[in-house]
Design a protein around this motif. Structure first.
Motif, short mmCIF file in Angstrom:
data_model
loop_
_atom_site.label_atom_id
_atom_site.label_comp_id
_atom_site.label_asym_id
_atom_site.label_seq_id
_atom_site.Cartn_x
_atom_site.Cartn_y
_atom_site.Cartn_z
N UNK A 1 0.83 -1.21 0.00
CA UNK A 1 0.00 0.00 0.00
C UNK A 1 0.87 1.26 0.00
N UNK A 2 1.92 1.24 0.82
CA UNK A 2 2.82 2.41 0.85
C UNK A 2 3.53 2.58 -0.49
N UNK B 1 -5.44 1.20 -2.61
CA UNK B 1 -5.99 0.18 -1.70
C UNK B 1 -6.31 -1.13 -2.41
N UNK C 1 -6.34 12.91 -2.12
CA UNK C 1 -6.96 12.04 -1.12
C UNK C 1 -5.91 11.26 -0.34
N UNK C 2 -4.68 11.29 -0.82
CA UNK C 2 -3.63 10.55 -0.13
C UNK C 2 -2.91 11.40 0.92
N UNK D 1 -2.06 12.91 4.28
CA UNK D 1 -2.24 12.28 5.59
C UNK D 1 -3.17 13.13 6.46
N UNK E 1 -2.86 12.29 12.34
CA UNK E 1 -1.87 11.23 12.21
C UNK E 1 -0.45 11.76 12.43
N UNK E 2 -0.33 13.05 12.55
CA UNK E 2 0.98 13.62 12.85
C UNK E 2 1.14 13.67 14.36
N UNK E 3 2.11 12.92 14.83
CA UNK E 3 2.31 12.83 16.28
C UNK E 3 2.95 14.10 16.81
N UNK F 1 5.32 20.36 10.16
CA UNK F 1 5.69 18.95 10.14
C UNK F 1 4.75 18.15 9.24
N UNK G 1 5.60 18.70 5.74
CA UNK G 1 6.84 17.98 5.37
C UNK G 1 6.58 16.48 5.21
N UNK G 2 5.75 15.93 6.09
CA UNK G 2 5.43 14.50 5.98
C UNK G 2 4.68 14.24 4.67
N UNK H 1 7.08 14.14 1.97
CA UNK H 1 7.79 12.85 1.89
C UNK H 1 6.93 11.84 1.15
N UNK H 2 5.65 11.83 1.49
CA UNK H 2 4.71 10.95 0.78
C UNK H 2 4.77 11.18 -0.73
N UNK I 1 8.06 10.15 -2.21
CA UNK I 1 8.20 8.70 -2.32
C UNK I 1 7.47 8.17 -3.55
#
Lengths: 193, 146
Positions: free
Chosen positions: A41-42, A47, A107-108, A110, A114-116, A128, A131-132, A135-136, A139
């Protein structure tokens, strides 16, 4: 090897893992399916494709089980099958994949929660998150080998030797892919902030 | 190492290759250290968020996804059973047809068989009415007549 010791400890602690190691295929699916599904999935961010390829992965494993001689751990062997399936999927559907990735990009993103990091200020958390997401997005645009190496390292937390075994590469080649992936990702993050 | 870490060195460090020179520099350079900390924090958040995101889907799909082994073996068994059943059925039909044909060719027809049986029985009855020379009369007089 540390990994072998860790796996041995897992076998003692987890009866499902022990059963899987002894060839109980249903136990194998129970233990490893989440990991395989997560990696696919990543990798594909689709899905349905992840679901199908995870099924294919275990179907192939089931057929190839008589040829598995235990030269590597079970999860390395399964992950190798998954990596090959992802590579074939991307190769066969390259155009559709990129098209779909672009269409579904929104839609992808995050989810905010979900960001801690509750200790972060709202601004820092927003930064943050951005930035995450970068990264998605980065990738998704990496060449498939770089992406697989990157995800195995930073999502599955595999060490370089394990990744080399999964990818069927030398450790030096894994490093080269990983460093290139990181450079690309850092470039994207730089552009995002 | 007095100069700041280059891009290549930062990527190597993040990838797990920690050289002594880079380590020494990071011990004294807050700027490079914060740069690496920031990137590590992004990658850790990426890891957590991807895991969190996929975990829900894994759980949701795992509940209704059939096990490949179960589906493949049971469907395989079903297919094998169907083929076996079809084979047995075909053999049975073929055997039956062959036997019927064989009987129709080599055995007397059922009508002829019936006639022969009746004639045999009649012959036996007639023969019984005429006692053999050494055979005593079974019942010369009826019980009622007696």
């Amino acid at each position: 090897m540390d990994f072998e010791i860790a796996q041995g400890a897992d076998l003692v602690d987890d009866p499902d893992r022990a059963a899987a190691a002894n060839g109980d295929f249903e136990a194998m699916v129970r233990v490893f399916r989440p990991k395989i599904f997560r990696f696919i999935l990543a990798s594909l961010r689709d899905d349905d494709a992840a679901d199908t390829l995870a099924q294919d992965c275990f179907l192939r494993a089931f057929r190839a089980w008589p040829t598995f001689r235990g030269e590597c751990s079970l999860d390395t062997w399964l992950m190798r099958i998954a990596v090959n399936l992802v590579r074939d999927h991307v190769r066969n559907r390259r155009l559709q994949f990129w098209k779909r990735t672009r269409q579904n990009a929104a839609t992808l993103e995050l989810a905010h929660n979900q960001i801690a990091g509750p200790e972060l200020t709202p601004e820092a958390r927003m930064l943050l998150r951005e930035q995450v997401n970068a990264v998605w997005r980065a990738a998704a645009t990496l060449p498939v080998k770089q992406r697989s190496v990157f995800l195995l390292r930073f999502i599955e937390e595999m060490d370089l030797l394990e990744i080399a075994s999964v990818m069927g590469m030398k450790e030096g080649t894994v490093k080269a892919h990983l460093f290139s992936a990181l450079r690309n990702v850092r470039r994207q993050i730089g552009a995002a902030v | 190492m007095s100069r700041h870490l280059q891009e290549q060195e930062i990527c190597r460090w993040l990838g797990g290759e920690h050289s002594n020179a880079a380590e020494e520099h990071l011990a004294v350079c807050a700027r490079c250290r914060s740069q690496l900390d920031r990137m590590n924090s992004v990658l850790a958040s990426f890891h957590d968020s991807v895991r969190c995101r996929t975990e829900r889907q894994v759980i949701a799909r795992q509940s209704d996804a059939p096990l490949p082994q179960t589906s493949s073996t049971s469907s395989g068994r079903r297919i094998r059973f169907a083929w076996a059943a079809a084979g047995v059925t075909i053999l049975t039909i073929a055997g039956g047809l062959s036997l019927a044909r064989h009987e129709s060719e080599h055995a007397p027809s059922s009508a002829a068989f019936d006639d022969a049986a009746i004639l045999t029985r009649v012959d036996a009855d007639l023969a019984r009415t005429i006692p053999g020379p050494l055979e005593p009369l079974a019942a010369p007089i009826d019980k009622e007549t007696r």
